[in-house]
Write a protein that holds these residues in place. Structure first.
Motif, PDB file in Angstrom:
ATOM      1  N   THR A  97       0.835  -1.192   0.000  1.00 13.72           N
ATOM      2  CA  THR A  97       0.000   0.000   0.000  1.00 13.72           C
ATOM      3  C   THR A  97       0.874   1.248   0.000  1.00 13.72           C
ATOM      4  O   THR A  97       2.100   1.172   0.129  1.00 13.72           O
ATOM      5  N   GLU A  98       0.226   2.372  -0.124  1.00 14.80           N
ATOM      6  CA  GLU A  98       0.989   3.617  -0.117  1.00 14.80           C
ATOM      7  C   GLU A  98       1.662   3.852   1.224  1.00 14.80           C
ATOM      8  O   GLU A  98       2.693   4.507   1.301  1.00 14.80           O
ATOM      9  N   GLU A  99       1.065   3.303   2.268  1.00 12.42           N
ATOM     10  CA  GLU A  99       1.649   3.494   3.599  1.00 12.42           C
ATOM     11  C   GLU A  99       2.640   2.390   3.941  1.00 12.42           C
ATOM     12  O   GLU A  99       2.921   2.149   5.113  1.00 12.42           O
ATOM     13  N   SER A 100       3.113   1.701   2.932  1.00 14.14           N
ATOM     14  CA  SER A 100       4.146   0.692   3.122  1.00 14.14           C
ATOM     15  C   SER A 100       3.657  -0.515   3.916  1.00 14.14           C
ATOM     16  O   SER A 100       4.450  -1.247   4.466  1.00 14.14           O
ATOM     17  N   SER A 101       2.368  -0.725   3.977  1.00 15.82           N
ATOM     18  CA  SER A 101       1.921  -1.982   4.542  1.00 15.82           C
ATOM     19  C   SER A 101       1.431  -2.855   3.382  1.00 15.82           C
ATOM     20  O   SER A 101       1.652  -2.539   2.222  1.00 15.82           O
ATOM     21  N   VAL A 102       0.771  -3.933   3.719  1.00 17.12           N
ATOM     22  CA  VAL A 102       0.427  -4.946   2.721  1.00 17.12           C
ATOM     23  C   VAL A 102      -1.074  -5.108   2.690  1.00 17.12           C
ATOM     24  O   VAL A 102      -1.729  -5.077   3.733  1.00 17.12           O
ATOM     25  N   ARG A 103      -1.644  -5.248   1.531  1.00 13.50           N
ATOM     26  CA  ARG A 103      -3.037  -5.637   1.489  1.00 13.50           C
ATOM     27  C   ARG A 103      -3.304  -6.592   0.330  1.00 13.50           C
ATOM     28  O   ARG A 103      -2.530  -6.708  -0.619  1.00 13.50           O
ATOM     29  N   CYS A 104      -4.419  -7.256   0.448  1.00 20.17           N
ATOM     30  CA  CYS A 104      -4.812  -8.321  -0.444  1.00 20.17           C
ATOM     31  C   CYS A 104      -5.736  -7.767  -1.519  1.00 20.17           C
ATOM     32  O   CYS A 104      -6.641  -6.990  -1.220  1.00 20.17           O
ATOM     33  N   TYR A 105      -5.503  -8.163  -2.757  1.00 20.71           N
ATOM     34  CA  TYR A 105      -6.478  -7.882  -3.806  1.00 20.71           C
ATOM     35  C   TYR A 105      -6.981  -9.214  -4.349  1.00 20.71           C
ATOM     36  O   TYR A 105      -6.237 -10.197  -4.413  1.00 20.71           O
ATOM     37  N   MET A 106      -8.222  -9.213  -4.749  1.00 25.20           N
ATOM     38  CA  MET A 106      -8.827 -10.433  -5.254  1.00 25.20           C
ATOM     39  C   MET A 106      -9.004 -10.325  -6.766  1.00 25.20           C
ATOM     40  O   MET A 106      -9.195  -9.231  -7.313  1.00 25.20           O
ATOM     41  N   GLY A 107      -8.976 -11.486  -7.413  1.00 28.15           N
ATOM     42  CA  GLY A 107      -9.173 -11.491  -8.853  1.00 28.15           C
ATOM     43  C   GLY A 107      -9.590 -12.860  -9.344  1.00 28.15           C
ATOM     44  O   GLY A 107      -9.744 -13.799  -8.560  1.00 28.15           O
ATOM     45  N   THR A 108      -9.774 -12.934 -10.640  1.00 26.20           N
ATOM     46  CA  THR A 108     -10.192 -14.171 -11.275  1.00 26.20           C
ATOM     47  C   THR A 108      -9.231 -14.502 -12.404  1.00 26.20           C
ATOM     48  O   THR A 108      -8.818 -13.604 -13.151  1.00 26.20           O
ATOM     49  N   ILE A 109      -8.901 -15.769 -12.522  1.00 28.61           N
ATOM     50  CA  ILE A 109      -8.035 -16.205 -13.612  1.00 28.61           C
ATOM     51  C   ILE A 109      -8.842 -16.233 -14.894  1.00 28.61           C
ATOM     52  O   ILE A 109      -9.900 -16.857 -14.971  1.00 28.61           O
ATOM     53  N   THR A 110      -8.325 -15.523 -15.895  1.00 23.40           N
ATOM     54  CA  THR A 110      -9.076 -15.455 -17.150  1.00 23.40           C
ATOM     55  C   THR A 110      -8.386 -16.199 -18.286  1.00 23.40           C
ATOM     56  O   THR A 110      -8.971 -16.344 -19.356  1.00 23.40           O
ATOM     57  N   GLY A 111      -7.182 -16.616 -18.062  1.00 22.54           N
ATOM     58  CA  GLY A 111      -6.495 -17.334 -19.133  1.00 22.54           C
ATOM     59  C   GLY A 111      -5.180 -17.887 -18.645  1.00 22.54           C
ATOM     60  O   GLY A 111      -4.625 -17.408 -17.650  1.00 22.54           O
ATOM     61  N   ILE A 112      -4.685 -18.896 -19.328  1.00 19.97           N
ATOM     62  CA  ILE A 112      -3.409 -19.504 -18.961  1.00 19.97           C
ATOM     63  C   ILE A 112      -2.650 -19.795 -20.238  1.00 19.97           C
ATOM     64  O   ILE A 112      -3.179 -20.417 -21.157  1.00 19.97           O
ATOM     65  N   GLY A 113      -1.433 -19.304 -20.317  1.00 20.77           N
ATOM     66  CA  GLY A 113      -0.647 -19.567 -21.521  1.00 20.77           C
ATOM     67  C   GLY A 113       0.573 -18.677 -21.599  1.00 20.77           C
ATOM     68  O   GLY A 113       0.779 -17.803 -20.749  1.00 20.77           O
ATOM     69  N   ASP A 114       1.349 -18.896 -22.624  1.00 18.53           N
ATOM     70  CA  ASP A 114       2.617 -18.187 -22.748  1.00 18.53           C
ATOM     71  C   ASP A 114       2.423 -16.681 -22.900  1.00 18.53           C
ATOM     72  O   ASP A 114       1.577 -16.230 -23.673  1.00 18.53           O
ATOM     73  N   LEU A 115       3.245 -15.941 -22.197  1.00 13.77           N
ATOM     74  CA  LEU A 115       3.263 -14.495 -22.369  1.00 13.77           C
ATOM     75  C   LEU A 115       3.873 -14.140 -23.716  1.00 13.77           C
ATOM     76  O   LEU A 115       3.420 -13.234 -24.400  1.00 13.77           O
ATOM     77  N   ASP A 116       4.914 -14.848 -24.099  1.00 16.95           N
ATOM     78  CA  ASP A 116       5.636 -14.562 -25.336  1.00 16.95           C
ATOM     79  C   ASP A 116       5.925 -15.889 -26.025  1.00 16.95           C
ATOM     80  O   ASP A 116       7.006 -16.457 -25.882  1.00 16.95           O
ATOM     81  N   PRO A 117       4.939 -16.410 -26.776  1.00 20.71           N
ATOM     82  CA  PRO A 117       5.090 -17.760 -27.343  1.00 20.71           C
ATOM     83  C   PRO A 117       6.268 -17.875 -28.307  1.00 20.71           C
ATOM     84  O   PRO A 117       6.887 -18.933 -28.404  1.00 20.71           O
ATOM     85  N   ALA A 118       6.578 -16.790 -28.991  1.00 23.31           N
ATOM     86  CA  ALA A 118       7.655 -16.881 -29.976  1.00 23.31           C
ATOM     87  C   ALA A 118       9.013 -16.945 -29.294  1.00 23.31           C
ATOM     88  O   ALA A 118       9.839 -17.800 -29.596  1.00 23.31           O
TER      89      ALA A 118
END
Lengths: 430, 430
Positions: free
Chosen positions: B302-323
């Motif tokens: 965080t901006e105050e140098s502590s830690v916080r959790c964000y939540m999300g959903t996996i939308t895909g799985i695969g190579d970032l740079d396939p080439a």
DNA sequence: ATGTGGGCAAACAGCCGACAA
DNA sequence: TTGTCGGCTGTTTGCCCACAT
């Protein structure tokens, strides 16, 4: 702020055109940039020396090398742009090089373009700053001749005579100075505005400032920091070894694929130029006789930003780094300097940096002939006038001596007939 | 100032021992350094991202790659030293890595050393500077709780109560501050000495300062510059492409010869850690089920140098740079974030950065099984306790969920059975 | 011809409580 | 609780000349 990609040429419109005469004035009288479109020889060894000087780290003996990368690469110079570091105003040049394959090397190359010569501006002065100049207590004392030559004349009917000067730096920033002629005895001073400039550019006593009055009646201002202990490069990003490898890898890949690569040349950080006009290289290496014991002269920049000659004697000829860079012409000449204050002058130079003095006869029998005095990948060379060789460097202020013309028999002893100028082997790892 | 050579280990005596707790406080709560002597996975891709972020240049699409260099290298971590840039106080770490050959990878590896955990100091505070704090008009306003927690108590019999504080920074420089409790209402202030510190460290409003009171009753002071537009790296030495190639060449050469190489990790310039404890990597990649649609959480500073959790959903799985980097686990997971202010959070993360939430059942049939669920070059893994896995990162503050243990069937869809963890092919160019 | 230093006035740095958010 | 401001010194900046080299 457009990112310049690998192998891409910067579109003409986006070329940030630094003021060329100011750049050259800051770079110093001995720095010349090869002409765009001409052919040059690139020395990875010299490039490596620049990185070593900038990072303050010598190349480690265990660092691997690229056997497929020859010590010298003949390249087409596609692009040269002048830059200045935003923080320090340090000048540097970006060059786009493309190694030539053996076919291309056989094509007769055009005489160097008649681009604007890199001469120093005429209407300029350069002053090394004193303690008083940089102190917060006062302003800048302008040498009288300098003020009369480069500043607009004052209106002496005023009492005291004064005017506002507006000067532009390499980043096209404006700096305003109050120029006044006062004191007892009378003198030229820059007062209001000067201290802002000093602190913005972080100038200290010993640094230099230079003013140019150009043809467009603009006043330009530039700085040269004294050779401080070292601009210790922030190595917090990449180890110096990786940087060294990176430079070699970029050149090796470009050589293998005949593709373009980009290098930076930092004249005031770099011990020697490492992109040399091809004609200058050929003249020095193939058309000039040198031998041990021969006397020569070489140009150096003085503290006052002018040029002077130092004399020396050739004491040896051979590879600087036989293991890593066999058969390289880079700093292949060991020299001794006449003056005892020569401690800071390098003990090894390259052939194109010196002018051998051949006032006494040479016995050709002392020098073994090469089996192949003229490499097959190069065009015939006779019939070219010296002015066509693209040698607009101050080194050409020397008058050519009689040995400079025609096909001399050899370059130097210790060279075998290896095919230096052929295109490199295919780079196998990419 | 001894030059550290390629593949050389810095002698113990010359190791400049920066204060570790101060370094970690400046680096932030999410940064952890792997233990010396442990095994790690090195991602050249992530290293490359660090260079790109530092030079402000993306890797050009035409930049060649090293096919012999695998996306992840299993290495022995021989040395870690903490550093801080002399000019900017930017913290970074130097690591000496040695790729392991397949023989060495087969050897059972020791549980990670029980080195000092990288926990944040307890007695410290961090304040983001206000305009008043950095103005020349006044001093530094110390939050009351902070002053009472980390500063020595004032003698309230004095009127006003005050004392001199002496704090040491990362370079072991001393900074003296007058600490006074005054005003109406009463407050803690740092007056004399504060402005010197502000100008020396070039602090502006928005930057942070932190004070630590350690076990030895020493006061430590550190800074964190706000994410300014960018620390535009002085690229006057080497093109970003060459730097990119250099990093790859160094890793490729080390991988081919199983020799040591040195890298710099710059936590605040770098988008993600790219040297990951092997145990953490294995756990995330081989012992954790993930699938599209799965929910997860991830820690951020965080901006105050502590830690916080964000939540999300996996939308895909695969190579970032396939080439360039096929079959890489680096940022292989595409994600969407719950909060609309998530614009600055990256759209791709790596498996070891997230904790999947498996509160609802998963149908294994949805995920194809790998032919080779456990690579042959790796030791058996069962029987190790979680505390032995060298995961002293704050990510371990999560409680392990039931899916964390045992041999899960696979890592993720889209992976073939390629032998990722084998030693790379011989590097042919060196 | 030009570097340095004293005199002096104006600008700034920096310590204080008042006040408000 | 703490950010910003007006008031009030003390120090620095910076313009002027004298004097020395």
């Amino acid at each position: 702020l457009a990112a310049v990609g690998f192998g891409q040429q910067l579109p003409e419109g986006e070329k940030r055109c630094l003021n060329s005469e100011l750049w050259h004035a800051c770079a110093g009288p001995l720095v010349s940039l090869p002409t765009v479109g001409s052919r040059v020889v690139y020395f990875a060894q010299g490039h490596s020396e620049q990185v070593a000087a900038s990072t303050n780290k010598e190349v480690d003996a265990h660092t691997p090398n690229y056997p497929s990368l020859p010590p010298q690469l003949i390249c087409q110079l596609h692009n040269v742009t002048m830059h200045a570091d935003a923080e320090t105003d340090e000048v540097y040049a970006q060059m786009t090089l493309q190694p030539l394959n053996s076919e291309e090397q056989k094509e007769a190359f055009l005489p160097a373009d008649l681009g604007a010569p890199n001469k120093q501006p005429t209407n300029y002065f350069c002053k090394t700053l004193t303690a008083s100049d940089t102190s917060t207590h006062g302003g800048f004392s302008v040498p009288r001749r300098a003020a009369e030559k480069v500043f607009p004349p004052l209106d002496f009917t005023q009492q005291p005579p004064c005017q506002e000067l507006i000067a532009r730096d390499l980043h096209d920033n404006e700096w305003k100075f109050r120029h006044i002629f006062r004191g007892q005895p009378k003198r030229h001073l820059l007062t209001t505005g000067w201290s802002v400039f000093v602190s913005a550019k972080k100038l200290v006593a010993g640094d230099s400032v230079l003013f140019i009055w150009n043809e467009k009646n603009q006043l330009l201002i530039g700085i040269r920091h004294a050779n401080r202990p070292q601009t210790v490069m922030p190595s917090s990003v990449l180890s110096s070894e990786s940087m060294h490898l990176g430079l070699l890898a970029a050149a090796a890949h470009a050589a293998a694929t005949n593709s373009r690569f980009i290098i930076f040349y930092n004249p005031r950080a770099c011990p020697s130029e490492f992109v040399i006009p091809l004609a200058k290289y050929i003249k020095a290496v193939y058309h000039t006789r040198v031998s041990i014991g021969m006397r020569f002269r070489m140009l150096f920049e003085t503290e006052e930003s002018s040029v002077r000659c130092y004399m020396g004697t050739i004491t040896g000829i051979g590879d600087l780094d036989p293991a890593r860079w066999p058969n390289s012409h880079w700093r292949s000449v060991k020299v001794g300097w006449d003056e005892s204050t020569a401690g800071e002058r390098q003990p090894r130079v390259s052939l194109w940096e010196i002018e051998p003095l051949t006032t006494f006869p040479i016995y050709p029998s002392q020098f073994p002939r090469l089996k192949r005095p003229w490499p097959p990948g190069l065009p015939a060379f006779n019939g070219m006038k010296e002015e066509d060789l693209g040698m607009n460097s101050p080194l050409m202020w020397f008058r050519g001596n009689p040995c400079d013309r025609g096909f001399s028999s050899l370059n130097f002893a210790g060279l075998n007939g290896q095919n230096w100028l052929q295109s490199p082997d295919i780079y196998q790892a990419m």
